[in-house]
Scaffold this active site. Structure first.
Site, PDB file in Angstrom:
ATOM      1  CG  ASP A 140     -37.744  -8.776 -32.904  1.00  0.00           C
ATOM      2  OD1 ASP A 140     -38.549  -9.223 -33.702  1.00  0.00           O
ATOM      3  OD2 ASP A 140     -37.728  -9.542 -31.655  1.00  0.00           O
ATOM      4  CE  LYS A 142     -41.470  -9.978 -31.831  1.00  0.00           C
ATOM      5  NZ  LYS A 142     -40.925 -11.230 -32.018  1.00  0.00           N
ATOM      6  CG  ASN A 145     -40.948  -6.339 -29.396  1.00  0.00           C
ATOM      7  OD1 ASN A 145     -41.482  -6.929 -28.390  1.00  0.00           O
ATOM      8  ND2 ASN A 145     -40.174  -6.621 -30.166  1.00  0.00           N
ATOM      9  CG  ASP A 162     -37.675  -7.670 -26.935  1.00  0.00           C
ATOM     10  OD1 ASP A 162     -36.535  -7.829 -26.716  1.00  0.00           O
ATOM     11  OD2 ASP A 162     -38.198  -8.779 -27.633  1.00  0.00           O
ATOM     12  CB  THR A 181     -40.945 -11.796 -36.193  1.00  0.00           C
ATOM     13  OG1 THR A 181     -40.456 -11.761 -34.839  1.00  0.00           O
ATOM     14  CG2 THR A 181     -42.034 -12.871 -36.060  1.00  0.00           C
TER      15      THR A 181
HETATM   16  P1  AMP Z   1     -39.223  -9.331 -23.775  1.00  0.00           P
HETATM   17  O1  AMP Z   1     -38.168 -10.463 -23.227  1.00  0.00           O
HETATM   18  O2  AMP Z   1     -38.417  -7.956 -23.743  1.00  0.00           O
HETATM   19  O3  AMP Z   1     -39.726  -9.608 -25.268  1.00  0.00           O
HETATM   20  O4  AMP Z   1     -40.461  -9.295 -22.890  1.00  0.00           O
HETATM   21  C1  AMP Z   1     -41.378 -10.404 -22.879  1.00  0.00           C
HETATM   22  C2  AMP Z   1     -42.679  -9.852 -22.508  1.00  0.00           C
HETATM   23  O5  AMP Z   1     -42.856  -9.274 -21.213  1.00  0.00           O
HETATM   24  C3  AMP Z   1     -43.101  -8.754 -23.595  1.00  0.00           C
HETATM   25  O6  AMP Z   1     -43.889  -9.271 -24.573  1.00  0.00           O
HETATM   26  C4  AMP Z   1     -44.252  -8.064 -22.360  1.00  0.00           C
HETATM   27  O7  AMP Z   1     -45.257  -8.601 -22.524  1.00  0.00           O
HETATM   28  C5  AMP Z   1     -43.612  -7.996 -21.108  1.00  0.00           C
HETATM   29  N1  AMP Z   1     -42.980  -6.808 -20.786  1.00  0.00           N
HETATM   30  C6  AMP Z   1     -41.377  -6.630 -21.245  1.00  0.00           C
HETATM   31  N2  AMP Z   1     -41.014  -5.434 -20.993  1.00  0.00           N
HETATM   32  C7  AMP Z   1     -41.784  -4.878 -20.224  1.00  0.00           C
HETATM   33  C8  AMP Z   1     -42.129  -3.842 -19.368  1.00  0.00           C
HETATM   34  N3  AMP Z   1     -41.094  -2.840 -19.291  1.00  0.00           N
HETATM   35  N4  AMP Z   1     -43.300  -3.562 -18.752  1.00  0.00           N
HETATM   36  C9  AMP Z   1     -44.439  -4.435 -18.827  1.00  0.00           C
HETATM   37  N5  AMP Z   1     -44.249  -5.449 -19.519  1.00  0.00           N
HETATM   38  C10 AMP Z   1     -43.096  -5.904 -20.046  1.00  0.00           C
END
Ligand code: AMP
Length: 362
Positions: A140, A142, A145, A162, A181
């Site tokens: 995934d 993109k 991520n 992610d 995506t």
């Molecule tokens: P995810 O469910 O892993 O796709 O995360 C959703 C959103 O949370 C991402 O698009 C980032 O904006 C934010 N995010 C995820 N992991 C982190 C992290 N380790 N530190 C800061 N923001 C994060």
């Protein structure tokens, strides 16, 4: 498989802070470790507890994400610190990545040379190459991520995030999966063929193409048209948008947009491609002269952000409607009823979460 044991409460150890982002199955929030004051990111994932439920994630998928993250300790990959769980929710305590998305960082710049872009591409390739050496595909990749550790640093580090769709490929296994995506997926995903780590290399081709031109190579007016363009390998380097792009950069992309997974460049090969690792002075000079099409890139990024917000609102509304539908049906005694755990999911608070230390990680 990772072995989990013992048991502490997440809120005893961490103070839960502001929301950083949202994914399909929950939120990511900033958390502060009470003992040290250190800041982390807590990914709160709702767990689906019966097959008929449409709310939440299957526990085995969360366990797979945890296993993948445990195997990936690399400066360009988000680190996993700890895992907590209850019957209805799992919290992953992750390295806090505070620099935002790479594409947002670039969109703030007035101009950027290909050499600047290559510094970032190199780090992406190092992280992806590390994963691939362990036979793990991200599946995934993109712009959303690909984040930056700290955008104020003179040379911010790339962090790949992610791993919700990541998979460790076992030898002899044929792994097929049709998620991802549309803009970034490869022909073999669309055709439901056995996948390899080369899927990620196609996505890196798409990301590079966008980074240099501000255009999405296969984008159609609808998702169906986009998928048809991918299968037909229907893309071009139009003179207008690629007037500032070097021939080496186009060659790099062309070697990633290859239908046969075995013929596509690997991360290792990319790192040795002359666009990334120039061999002559002339190649270095070419890279420094070429630049990113900032005008179109800024437009692409603004549209991407708008679409992300729109999707998030749409997803929240859909989830809300689904929960209402489940409740109404249950009250009317109809067949369509959420399993007990769905109702429980909506009420569970992080306070009920229990720590499972990963016994094979420490
Ligand atoms: P995810 O469910 O892993 O796709 O995360 C959703 C959103 O949370 C991402 O698009 C980032 O904006 C934010 N995010 C995820 N992991 C982190 C992290 N380790 N530190 C800061 N923001 C994060």
């Amino acid at each position: 498989m990772a072995v989990f044991n013992m048991l502490e409460n997440v809120e005893d150890l961490y103070e839960i802070g502001e929301v950083l982002g949202s994914g399909h199955f929950g939120q990511v929030r900033e958390v502060r470790e009470r003992a040290t004051g250190a800041r982390w990111a807590g990914k709160f994932l709702k767990i689906r507890k019966c097959a008929s439920s449409r709310l939440g994630m299957e526990r085995k998928n969360v366990e797979r994400e945890v296993e993948v993250l445990q195997a990936l300790q690399h400066p360009n990959i988000m680190a996993l610190k700890d895992v907590f769980e209850s019957r209805a929710e799992v919290v992953l305590v992750l390295e806090l990545i505070s620099g935002g998305e790479l594409f947002d960082f670039i969109a703030e710049k007035e101009n950027l040379t290909e050499s600047d872009a290559i510094d970032f591409m190199k780090q992406i390739l190092l992280g992806v190459g590390f994963m691939h050496n362990k036979q793990i595909g991200h599946f995934d990749l993109k712009p959303e991520n690909i984040m930056l550790s700290d955008k104020m640093a003179p040379n911010p580090d790339i962090k790949i995030i992610d791993f919700g769709l990541a998979h460790c490929l076992q030898s002899g296994e044929e792994y097929r999966c049709m998620s991802g995506t549309p803009q970034y997926i490869s022909p073999e995903v669309i055709n439901y063929e056995p996948l390899s780590t080369a899927v990620d290399m196609w996505s890196i081709g798409v990301i590079t193409y966008i980074l240099l031109s501000g255009l999405s190579p296969f984008q159609g007016d609808t998702d169906e048209e986009t998928l048809r363009n991918i299968i037909a390998l229907n893309y071009k380097f139009d003179d207008h948008h690629f007037s500032m792009t070097s021939a080496m950069a186009k060659d790099f992309i062309q070697k990633l947009f290859v239908k046969d997974q075995n013929e596509r460049m690997t991360a290792e090969e990319c790192l040795h491609h002359p666009w990334i690792k120039p061999l002559t002075r002339k190649q270095v000079a070419n890279r420094n002269r070429s630049s990113i099409n900032m005008k179109t890139f800024k437009k692409f990024n603004a549209k991407r952000k708008w679409k992300m917000s729109y999707n998030m609102v749409w997803m929240c509304n859909r989830l809300h409607r689904l929960k209402l539908l489940c409740k109404t049906s249950a009250q009317a005694g109809e067949e369509l009823r959420p399993c007990e755990s769905d109702q429980e999911d909506t009420e569970t608070k992080p306070a009920s979460l229990i720590r499972r230390r990963l016994s094979n990680s420490s």
